[in-house]
Each structure stands twice: as structure tokens, then as C-alpha cells.
Design an enzyme around this catalytic site. Structure first.
Site, PDB file in Angstrom:
ATOM      1  N   GLU A   9    -113.642  61.046  90.058  1.00  0.00           N
ATOM      2  CA  GLU A   9    -115.010  61.442  90.397  1.00  0.00           C
ATOM      3  C   GLU A   9    -115.637  62.290  89.288  1.00  0.00           C
ATOM      4  O   GLU A   9    -115.008  63.213  88.763  1.00  0.00           O
ATOM      5  CB  GLU A   9    -115.032  62.240  91.713  1.00  0.00           C
ATOM      6  CG  GLU A   9    -114.834  61.384  92.947  1.00  0.00           C
ATOM      7  CD  GLU A   9    -115.336  62.082  94.197  1.00  0.00           C
ATOM      8  OE1 GLU A   9    -116.494  62.548  94.203  1.00  0.00           O
ATOM      9  OE2 GLU A   9    -114.561  62.167  95.162  1.00  0.00           O
ATOM     10  N   HIS A  44    -121.681  54.594  89.052  1.00  0.00           N
ATOM     11  CA  HIS A  44    -120.304  54.145  89.223  1.00  0.00           C
ATOM     12  C   HIS A  44    -119.960  53.040  88.235  1.00  0.00           C
ATOM     13  O   HIS A  44    -120.773  52.136  87.990  1.00  0.00           O
ATOM     14  CB  HIS A  44    -120.077  53.607  90.648  1.00  0.00           C
ATOM     15  CG  HIS A  44    -120.077  54.666  91.695  1.00  0.00           C
ATOM     16  ND1 HIS A  44    -118.940  55.338  92.079  1.00  0.00           N
ATOM     17  CD2 HIS A  44    -121.090  55.186  92.428  1.00  0.00           C
ATOM     18  CE1 HIS A  44    -119.249  56.226  93.011  1.00  0.00           C
ATOM     19  NE2 HIS A  44    -120.546  56.153  93.240  1.00  0.00           N
ATOM     20  N   GLY A  89    -117.811  55.666  95.930  1.00  0.00           N
ATOM     21  CA  GLY A  89    -116.970  54.856  95.041  1.00  0.00           C
ATOM     22  C   GLY A  89    -116.435  53.616  95.722  1.00  0.00           C
ATOM     23  O   GLY A  89    -116.335  52.545  95.110  1.00  0.00           O
ATOM     24  N   CYS A 106    -122.649  61.330  98.286  1.00  0.00           N
ATOM     25  CA  CYS A 106    -121.231  61.476  98.617  1.00  0.00           C
ATOM     26  C   CYS A 106    -121.024  60.869  99.996  1.00  0.00           C
ATOM     27  O   CYS A 106    -121.429  61.450 101.004  1.00  0.00           O
ATOM     28  CB  CYS A 106    -120.799  62.936  98.593  1.00  0.00           C
ATOM     29  SG  CYS A 106    -119.043  63.146  98.962  1.00  0.00           S
ATOM     30  N   CYS A 165    -113.207  58.491  97.880  1.00  0.00           N
ATOM     31  CA  CYS A 165    -114.588  58.621  97.424  1.00  0.00           C
ATOM     32  C   CYS A 165    -115.392  57.537  98.122  1.00  0.00           C
ATOM     33  O   CYS A 165    -115.201  56.344  97.858  1.00  0.00           O
ATOM     34  CB  CYS A 165    -114.671  58.468  95.904  1.00  0.00           C
ATOM     35  SG  CYS A 165    -116.350  58.503  95.257  1.00  0.00           S
TER      36      CYS A 165
END
Length: 279
Positions: free
Chosen positions: A209, A160, A221, A77, A218
């Protein structure tokens, strides 16, 4: 009562509990149900991820464990890493610290403007790394869901998938996100990005997410978005990535490492009645 801190990076928000003291982690006895209860926005504190600080291990200042609102754990994260790096900088008085996750050690630094930049490491681009259910070219996946198709995929320690779209405002991406997260090609599910490339150094993205749903930002991301956009020849190796909650400055260096920089903030502190949470 357990002290906690509520932090966010561009609105991507976290409840942070410090369990580094001897016996603290065992005393908490964290379960998926307890993590989900903390993250619940109606009956708990509410957050995109519940972060537990643990003893650091070799070469790091702290270990960060990441729990999703559905009680699952996340491998990475980016915005939480920047928040925890800022905490460690305040604690140590240093402008450079290392935050450890299950992905490994993530060096972080404070920039002259006060923002926090983290080295998220290199992306993994192979189909097994994402992972995918079968051998495929990760720059072009045979996925079509509603108005989107032909995404790219990579792993930033967590999976992802990035769809490239013409106009993000005209796309109901929050309806597509859960379908894509659970697609048959994604055995571990995935974070789903919907990216509108505005220029070779400017991307706008919305991200669904895994285990959390739509969030204001994110970090991993945003990393994956730049990586996948550059692999498709849509951008250079540096870009401003605009998310619903704000902007991250991104760079995919020639050595393969992805750097992500942006602001962090503490919203408030408080105490959790831990014994009142479901076990």
C-alpha cells in the site's frame, strides 16, 4: 483524552476517531505528524490507516478522512469503508448507509451472513486518471522491476498497479513493492498489487500500500485486482480474492460499479492522550 476505536477488515487495521461534534475537528488540529504518531506501531496505537469521522455532507451518513502512516492522505480505502459502514449501521439501526470520502458517496449494505458490502463505484481506466506520467495503454505498462513486468493500472479513487505473477510464494514482492510505488511512471505513487490468478473466479494477491507498506488486506486493491484481471482476459467479472488476512467477494458489475464484501471487526477501544502527540 480522545476516545478511539481500533477496527479491522481481514487484519487491515484502523484507528477511528469521531470528530463529528461541533468544534471537535478544529480542536483536534490534525497534522501529518499527529496522524503518523497515532499510526506508529511502536510509539502510537498502530494501524494501517488513521480514520477521522467528520460531518457527512449531502446524501451521506458520515464523511471518512483517511490518513496513511507516513502522514499523507489517501483518497479511498475499501476495508475502512466497510468498517465505518458497520459503525453507522449500529448507530442508525439500518442495514444500508452511505459513507462519503473524497472519492464521493459509497453506498454500503449488510448482507444476510453479517458481512458488509460496499459499492466502490466505477474504476477510472485512462492514463491521466491513474495518473501516469505519460500517455500509455493502462492494460500494459512498460515497467520491469526484478522478476515482474508488464502490469496493468487503474484508479479506484486512488492509484493502483497490478503485476500478474505465476507463483506468489516464490516472489519477494515486499522488496519490489517500494520500488514500484515510487516508479517514474507514477507521479502520485501507487498501491502495488501482485496477483496470482488461480482460476477464472479465484485470485490470490499481495498488496504493497502506498504510504503504508505491506498490509494483510487492501479493499481498493482487491477491486483493482479484479478490474485489471478481467481487462486482461484472465477472469470473469466475479471472483474470490484471497489476501494474506482473508477473503473478499468481488464483482465488477456491467454498469461499471465494483462491489466488495467481507467481514469487519472491532478489536478494542481506548483513549488517546492527544496533547502528548507531536503537533
Amino acid at each position: 483524552m480522545i476516545p478511539f476505536r481500533k477496527m479491522h477488515g481481514l487484519g487491515n487495521d484502523f484507528v477511528v476517531v469521531d470528530a463529528r461534534a461541533d468544534g471537535a475537528l478544529a480542536a483536534l488540529a490534525i497534522t501529518p505528524a499527529r496522524a503518523a504518531a497515532v499510526a506508529d506501531r511502536h510509539r502510537g496505537v498502530g494501524c494501517d490507516q488513521f480514520i477521522v469521522l467528520e460531518p457527512p455532507g449531502e446524501g451521506a451518513d458520515v464523511f471518512m478522512r483517511i490518513w496513511n502512516p507516513d502522514g499523507s492522505q489517501a483518497e479511498a480505502c475499501g476495508n475502512a469503508t466497510r468498517c465505518i459502514a458497520a459503525l453507522m449501521m449500529a448507530e442508525t439501526g439500518r442495514d444500508q448507509v452511505v459513507v462519503r470520502t473524497v472519492r464521493g458517496n459509497l453506498p454500503s449494505e449488510r448482507l444476510p451472513d453479517g458481512s458488509i458490502r460496499v459499492d466502490m463505484g466505477p474504476p477510472s481506466l485512462g492514463w491521466r486518471d491513474v495518473p501516469l506520467a505519460e500517455e500509455l495503454d493502462t492494460t500494459h505498462l512498460p515497467m520491469t522491476i526484478g522478476d515482474v513486468a508488464d502490469p496493468a493500472a487503474c484508479s479506484m479513487g486512488n492509484p493502483h498497479v497490478t503485476f500478474f505473477v505465476g507463483d506468489l510464494d516464490r516472489l519477494d514482492w515486499q522488496a519490489i513493492g517500494p520500488q514500484a510505488e515510487h516508479h517514474a511512471l507514477l507521479p502520485a505513487r501507487a498501491n502495488i498489487g501482485f496477483a496470482q490468478v488461480l482460476d477464472t473466479d479465484h485470485i490470490r494477491v499481495g498488496i504493497w500500500e502506498r504510504g503504508a507498506g505491506p498490509t494483510l488486506a487492501c479493499g481498493s486493491g482487491a477491486c483493482a485486482t479484479l478490474v485489471n484481471a478481467h481487462r486482461r482476459g484472465l477472469t470473469g467479472r466475479r471472483a474470490r480474492v484471497d489476501l494474506p488476512g482473508g477473503t473478499l467477494q468481488m464483482e465488477w458489475r456491467l454498469d461499471g460499479h465494483v462491489l466488495m464484501g467481507g467481514p469487519v471487526a472491532t478489536a478494542f477501544t481506548g483513549e488517546l492522550d492527544w496533547d502528548a502527540l507531536p503537533a
